[in-house]
Design a protein around this motif. Sequence first.
Motif, short mmCIF file in Angstrom:
data_model
loop_
_atom_site.label_atom_id
_atom_site.label_comp_id
_atom_site.label_asym_id
_atom_site.label_seq_id
_atom_site.Cartn_x
_atom_site.Cartn_y
_atom_site.Cartn_z
N ASP A 22 -4.39 13.14 -0.30
CA ASP A 22 -5.72 12.80 -0.80
C ASP A 22 -6.44 14.06 -1.24
O ASP A 22 -6.20 15.14 -0.72
N PRO A 89 -1.38 8.87 1.55
CA PRO A 89 -1.56 7.47 1.13
C PRO A 89 -0.23 6.81 0.78
O PRO A 89 0.58 7.37 0.05
N TRP A 93 0.08 2.57 5.06
CA TRP A 93 -1.07 3.30 5.59
C TRP A 93 -1.84 2.47 6.62
O TRP A 93 -2.18 2.97 7.69
#
Length: 181
Positions: A22, A89, A93
């Motif tokens: 991320d 991700p 998840w």
Amino acid sequence: MPTRIVFVRHAQSVRPQFGVPDSDERPLRADGLVAAQELVPRLVEFAPAVVLSSPQLRAVQTVAPAADALGLPVITWPELREWESGLIPSADWVPLVAHSWANPGFAHGSGESLDTFTVRVRKALARIAAEYPDATVLVGSHGTFVSRALIAAGHHADFDSLGAMPMPAIYEITSSRAADA
């Protein structure tokens, strides 16, 4: 009088890419930017003395319109950032995060356990109370951070309530140095 902390969970953001770590620069979607603008009247009513935020762009973008309306800068603190889960991700998840909530001492790889994260959250609440006693503080934040802040303040939060938390959302807690020491 204790410090009043008004948490704002960020509005709808661009989804993270599967298989890619991320990014702190992940922004709000167009509808998230509109929602952030629509929050301004509600947030201005709290009359905050200061606007703090996670340094992650989606949190800053959510509180920036209110800060602008109040004539205040958005001050970012690194300890206000979202849970560093250690997860990338992926399609699995949700069950991995659920496992962390069921086992808060467990850490994925080099990530924070939820227990460790909650200690960071408590320290952030104590710092806010110490630096802004008897004031209202607006904080741009994230779902897991808000959930763990609620727990640290003696309220109930769990994996199901996190999943049900809207984007954006407003939560208010009080904090004092004596209570959080």
